[in-house]
Design a protein around this motif. Structure first.
Motif, PDB file in Angstrom:
ATOM      1  N   ALA A 130     -58.088  71.171   2.109  1.00 44.85           N
ATOM      2  CA  ALA A 130     -57.461  72.949   2.357  1.00 44.85           C
ATOM      3  C   ALA A 130     -55.856  72.298   2.972  1.00 44.85           C
ATOM      4  O   ALA A 130     -55.824  71.250   3.724  1.00 44.85           O
ATOM      5  N   ARG A 131     -55.292  73.093   1.956  1.00 42.36           N
ATOM      6  CA  ARG A 131     -53.808  73.327   2.497  1.00 42.36           C
ATOM      7  C   ARG A 131     -53.244  73.750   2.938  1.00 42.36           C
ATOM      8  O   ARG A 131     -52.259  74.217   3.699  1.00 42.36           O
ATOM      9  N   ALA A 132     -53.576  75.866   3.604  1.00 40.61           N
ATOM     10  CA  ALA A 132     -52.906  76.832   3.820  1.00 40.61           C
ATOM     11  C   ALA A 132     -52.762  76.026   5.615  1.00 40.61           C
ATOM     12  O   ALA A 132     -53.456  75.431   6.615  1.00 40.61           O
ATOM     13  N   THR A 133     -52.022  77.179   6.470  1.00 42.53           N
ATOM     14  CA  THR A 133     -52.164  77.555   7.633  1.00 42.53           C
ATOM     15  C   THR A 133     -53.261  76.823   8.787  1.00 42.53           C
ATOM     16  O   THR A 133     -54.202  77.892   7.714  1.00 42.53           O
ATOM     17  N   SER A 134     -53.484  76.170   8.943  1.00 42.52           N
ATOM     18  CA  SER A 134     -54.362  75.777  10.142  1.00 42.52           C
ATOM     19  C   SER A 134     -53.985  75.498  11.772  1.00 42.52           C
ATOM     20  O   SER A 134     -52.666  74.637  12.442  1.00 42.52           O
ATOM     21  N   ASN A 135     -53.727  76.743  12.764  1.00 42.98           N
ATOM     22  CA  ASN A 135     -53.739  76.741  14.103  1.00 42.98           C
ATOM     23  C   ASN A 135     -54.707  76.573  14.590  1.00 42.98           C
ATOM     24  O   ASN A 135     -55.568  76.237  14.355  1.00 42.98           O
ATOM     25  N   VAL A 136     -54.581  75.747  15.776  1.00 49.39           N
ATOM     26  CA  VAL A 136     -55.932  75.143  16.563  1.00 49.39           C
ATOM     27  C   VAL A 136     -55.501  75.337  18.541  1.00 49.39           C
ATOM     28  O   VAL A 136     -54.716  75.459  18.427  1.00 49.39           O
ATOM     29  N   LEU A 137     -56.435  76.659  18.982  1.00 47.05           N
ATOM     30  CA  LEU A 137     -56.604  76.724  20.450  1.00 47.05           C
ATOM     31  C   LEU A 137     -57.126  76.152  21.028  1.00 47.05           C
ATOM     32  O   LEU A 137     -58.555  76.298  21.468  1.00 47.05           O
ATOM     33  N   CYS A 138     -57.476  76.180  22.691  1.00 46.87           N
ATOM     34  CA  CYS A 138     -57.587  76.908  23.616  1.00 46.87           C
ATOM     35  C   CYS A 138     -57.768  77.266  24.657  1.00 46.87           C
ATOM     36  O   CYS A 138     -56.302  77.858  25.432  1.00 46.87           O
ATOM     37  N   ALA A 139     -58.435  78.027  25.245  1.00 46.01           N
ATOM     38  CA  ALA A 139     -57.892  79.261  26.365  1.00 46.01           C
ATOM     39  C   ALA A 139     -60.048  79.193  27.384  1.00 46.01           C
ATOM     40  O   ALA A 139     -60.145  79.671  27.248  1.00 46.01           O
ATOM     41  N   TYR A 140     -60.154  77.845  27.451  1.00 40.80           N
ATOM     42  CA  TYR A 140     -61.045  77.739  28.334  1.00 40.80           C
ATOM     43  C   TYR A 140     -62.563  78.626  27.983  1.00 40.80           C
ATOM     44  O   TYR A 140     -62.455  78.197  26.591  1.00 40.80           O
ATOM     45  N   ASP A 141     -63.199  79.032  28.576  1.00 41.44           N
ATOM     46  CA  ASP A 141     -64.322  79.762  28.460  1.00 41.44           C
ATOM     47  C   ASP A 141     -63.781  80.945  27.454  1.00 41.44           C
ATOM     48  O   ASP A 141     -65.042  82.269  26.565  1.00 41.44           O
ATOM     49  N   GLY A 142     -62.789  81.375  27.389  1.00 45.16           N
ATOM     50  CA  GLY A 142     -62.716  82.448  26.273  1.00 45.16           C
ATOM     51  C   GLY A 142     -61.398  82.343  24.912  1.00 45.16           C
ATOM     52  O   GLY A 142     -60.826  82.965  24.465  1.00 45.16           O
ATOM     53  N   SER A 143     -62.587  80.677  24.668  1.00 46.53           N
ATOM     54  CA  SER A 143     -61.326  80.202  23.707  1.00 46.53           C
ATOM     55  C   SER A 143     -62.219  80.808  22.279  1.00 46.53           C
ATOM     56  O   SER A 143     -61.897  81.369  21.282  1.00 46.53           O
ATOM     57  N   PHE A 144     -63.791  81.492  22.656  1.00 44.28           N
ATOM     58  CA  PHE A 144     -64.133  82.566  21.027  1.00 44.28           C
ATOM     59  C   PHE A 144     -62.808  83.545  20.694  1.00 44.28           C
ATOM     60  O   PHE A 144     -62.551  84.425  19.742  1.00 44.28           O
ATOM     61  N   ALA A 145     -63.265  84.683  21.911  1.00 40.72           N
ATOM     62  CA  ALA A 145     -62.276  85.229  21.874  1.00 40.72           C
ATOM     63  C   ALA A 145     -60.717  85.115  21.630  1.00 40.72           C
ATOM     64  O   ALA A 145     -60.023  86.041  20.742  1.00 40.72           O
ATOM     65  N   ALA A 146     -59.578  84.007  22.268  1.00 41.84           N
ATOM     66  CA  ALA A 146     -58.730  84.002  21.454  1.00 41.84           C
ATOM     67  C   ALA A 146     -58.670  83.196  20.085  1.00 41.84           C
ATOM     68  O   ALA A 146     -57.908  84.252  19.235  1.00 41.84           O
ATOM     69  N   GLY A 147     -59.333  82.697  19.644  1.00 38.71           N
ATOM     70  CA  GLY A 147     -60.158  82.599  18.641  1.00 38.71           C
ATOM     71  C   GLY A 147     -59.716  83.830  17.434  1.00 38.71           C
ATOM     72  O   GLY A 147     -58.906  84.245  17.074  1.00 38.71           O
ATOM     73  N   LEU A 148     -60.744  84.777  17.963  1.00 46.16           N
ATOM     74  CA  LEU A 148     -60.763  85.890  17.353  1.00 46.16           C
ATOM     75  C   LEU A 148     -59.930  86.395  17.097  1.00 46.16           C
ATOM     76  O   LEU A 148     -58.996  87.164  15.692  1.00 46.16           O
ATOM     77  N   LEU A 149     -58.285  86.752  18.197  1.00 52.03           N
ATOM     78  CA  LEU A 149     -57.728  87.372  17.785  1.00 52.03           C
ATOM     79  C   LEU A 149     -56.684  86.489  17.211  1.00 52.03           C
ATOM     80  O   LEU A 149     -55.888  87.749  16.289  1.00 52.03           O
TER      81      LEU A 149
END
Length: 276
Positions: A130-149
């Motif tokens: 993969a060569r496209a844009t990749s973002n990595v994030l963490c939001a404790y128990d809300g990490s799935f929702a943060a990733g979805l947004l």
């Protein structure tokens, strides 16, 4: 700006949930749920040297990522991605802490590079080329929702498909006492822009997300609700349950302490109903 997209495909792995087709049958009520330890496949797409160095968190992320992309039929090399997790490799972190607490503190380079939060995204770039844009994030128990947004913002702003990969794995003691994640769980979604003319999506579902202060949606099945509450990535289960049942609904996903994410689902011309 509306945050909406078409969910084209899903990848999933977790306790008693080996992949999305099996999980969909269980979540739709067509098969019983039997909780078993998560069985993580080896990341076959990685070269042998990298494959030997991977731990559960990388194997979880790559398993669901590959499943979702394969089901979508898209080219992984050009697909933008978002990786979301509440923590890193718990077992590797435990091993590093043990080493630093002992007399021999010579930390191996492999231990170090696997300890960083973006290690799964790095391994994905190798495995999928993969060569496209990749973002990595963490939001404790809300990490799935943060990733979805974040993925929905990529779709809305850039007008490109986005791969969301959310995952969390267990911690050994004594870390488990303060972060009691019991087993690995991962989910991946391939999201794509809606058709410009507003025609119904050709994927699994059409979703639109917005912030809310409503309580999070829970699951009726006690075993599945326990799973949802025990792993941050499994907070996706109410959304996945509605998709599996092809039930138009509004589900609420944990995000911040005072703010959650409401997701409205529709399937073609099916009207949306509120569930909680």
């Amino acid at each position: 700006m509306k945050l909406n997209a078409c969910i084209e495909s899903i990848g999933l792995i977790g306790p008693g949930l080996p992949d999305w087709p099996h999980a969909a049958d269980i979540l739709a009520g067509h098969a019983p749920y039997v909780s078993e330890r998560t069985v993580l496949p080896p990341p076959a797409a990685l070269p042998s040297a990298e494959r030997r160095r991977t731990g559960p968190v990388v194997r979880t992320a790559l398993a669901v990522g590959h499943e979702a992309v394969a089901a979508s039929g898209r080219d992984a090399t050009t697909l933008a991605s978002v990786f979301a997790a509440s923590g890193g490799d718990g077992q590797n972190c435990h091993a590093i802490c043990e080493m630093l607490a002992g007399d021999d503190r010579q930390l191996s380079p492999t231990r170090f590079h696997n300890s960083v939060h973006n290690a799964p995204a790095g391994y994905w770039s190798i495995a999928a080329r993969a060569r496209a844009t990749s973002n990595v994030l963490c939001a404790y128990d809300g990490s799935f929702a943060a990733g979805l947004l974040e993925s929905l913002c990529q779709v809305a702003v850039d007008g490109v498909p986005s791969l969301l990969v959310a995952y969390d794995t267990e911690y050994p003691e004594p870390l488990h006492t303060v972060r009691p994640i019991a087993d690995a769980f991962g989910v991946a979604l391939v999201l794509a822009p809606l058709a410009a003319d507003g025609t119904p999506p050709h994927g699994l579902a059409h979703i639109e997300a917005k912030l809310t202060d409503a309580p999070a949606t829970t699951l009726a099945a006690p075993e599945l609700e326990a799973l949802r509450a025990s792993n941050p990535a499994a907070r996706a289960l109410p959304l996945l349950e509605a998709i599996a049942a092809r039930r138009a609904a509004s589900v609420v996903i944990d995000y911040l302490p005072e703010t959650r994410v409401r997701i409205d689902l529709s399937f073609g011309d099916t009207p949306t109903e509120r569930t909680s």
